[in-house]
Motif scaffolding. Structure first.
Motif, short mmCIF file in Angstrom:
data_model
loop_
_atom_site.label_atom_id
_atom_site.label_comp_id
_atom_site.label_asym_id
_atom_site.label_seq_id
_atom_site.Cartn_x
_atom_site.Cartn_y
_atom_site.Cartn_z
N ARG A 55 0.83 -1.21 0.00
CA ARG A 55 0.00 0.00 0.00
C ARG A 55 0.87 1.26 0.00
NH1 ARG A 55 -5.37 1.55 1.74
NH2 ARG A 55 -5.30 3.78 2.19
N ASP A 56 1.89 1.27 0.86
CA ASP A 56 2.79 2.43 0.91
C ASP A 56 3.47 2.65 -0.43
OD1 ASP A 56 2.24 3.02 3.59
OD2 ASP A 56 3.85 1.71 4.31
N GLU A 106 1.09 4.20 -2.91
CA GLU A 106 0.86 5.61 -2.63
C GLU A 106 2.07 6.45 -3.02
OE1 GLU A 106 -0.31 5.83 1.49
OE2 GLU A 106 -2.19 4.76 1.11
N ASP A 118 2.31 6.70 -6.79
CA ASP A 118 1.30 7.65 -7.26
C ASP A 118 1.77 9.09 -7.04
OD1 ASP A 118 -1.50 7.96 -8.27
OD2 ASP A 118 -1.72 9.02 -6.36
N ARG A 154 5.21 10.31 6.00
CA ARG A 154 3.75 10.21 5.98
C ARG A 154 3.25 11.18 7.05
NH1 ARG A 154 1.68 4.74 5.40
NH2 ARG A 154 3.27 4.29 6.96
N ARG A 176 -0.76 10.92 4.65
CA ARG A 176 -0.40 11.22 3.25
C ARG A 176 1.12 11.29 3.10
NH1 ARG A 176 -1.09 16.91 0.54
NH2 ARG A 176 -0.63 16.35 -1.60
#
Length: 169
Positions: free
Chosen positions: A12-13, A16, A19, A132, A136
């Motif tokens: 997941r990290d 992100e 992205d 993070r 975010r």
């Protein structure tokens, strides 16, 4: 080599962070500097061929000036500013809790070739530190190395080893 834990949270990290890196290039290439600057922490550091700056306001002003100079340098055969597009190549990402590091190869292309054809311009390595914050991922440091400029090359050592060493600190 890496002692990275490739758990489900890493996946997941990584998604992100990948992205974020893609959004950075789209924002830069399409002159969406409002989106661009929101990808940095308030005290972020940004290093590129013309130097190192710190803080979002300074980074934004520096990038605006740099983009203006690039538009004067890269021209199509009609004398118009060339259309530049950055491409992200292979990327390694190391995550440790709410901190992360990346090493990625990039290159830049523009329509400044004959007949407004595509021509590869520049290439290099991104060296990033991320945090993070409030769920975010944001850049705390982005260092842009330019393999074609003396003194701005990544050097002889594998960039992944320097990333792993930075993560170990």
């Amino acid at each position: 080599m890496s002692s990275q834990d490739y758990s489900d949270t890493y996946a997941r990290d990584r998604a992100e962070i990948e992205d974020l890196m893609a959004r950075y290039l789209f924002a830069l290439d399409y002159n969406d500097l409002d989106s661009f600057i929101e990808m940095f922490t308030d005290d972020a550091e940004f290093e590129f061929a013309r130097g190192r700056v710190q803080g979002k306001a300074t980074i934004l002003e520096t990038v605006k000036g740099f983009k203006k100079r690039i538009g004067e340098h890269y021209k199509d055969e009609d004398g118009n500013p060339a259309v530049l597009r950055h491409v992200l190549a292979h990327t390694a990402i190391r995550v440790d809790g709410d901190r992360a590091w990346t090493r990625a190869q990039w290159f830049e292309m523009a329509n400044d070739g004959p007949g407004k054809s595509l021509k590869m311009g520049t290439f290099g390595i991104y060296e990033d530190k991320l945090s993070r914050i409030d769920g975010r991922w944001l850049f705390t440091e982005r260092r842009i190395l330019n393999e074609f400029l003396p003194g701005r090359e990544s050097g002889p050592e594998n960039p992944i080893r320097t990333m792993d060493a930075a993560a170990a600190l």
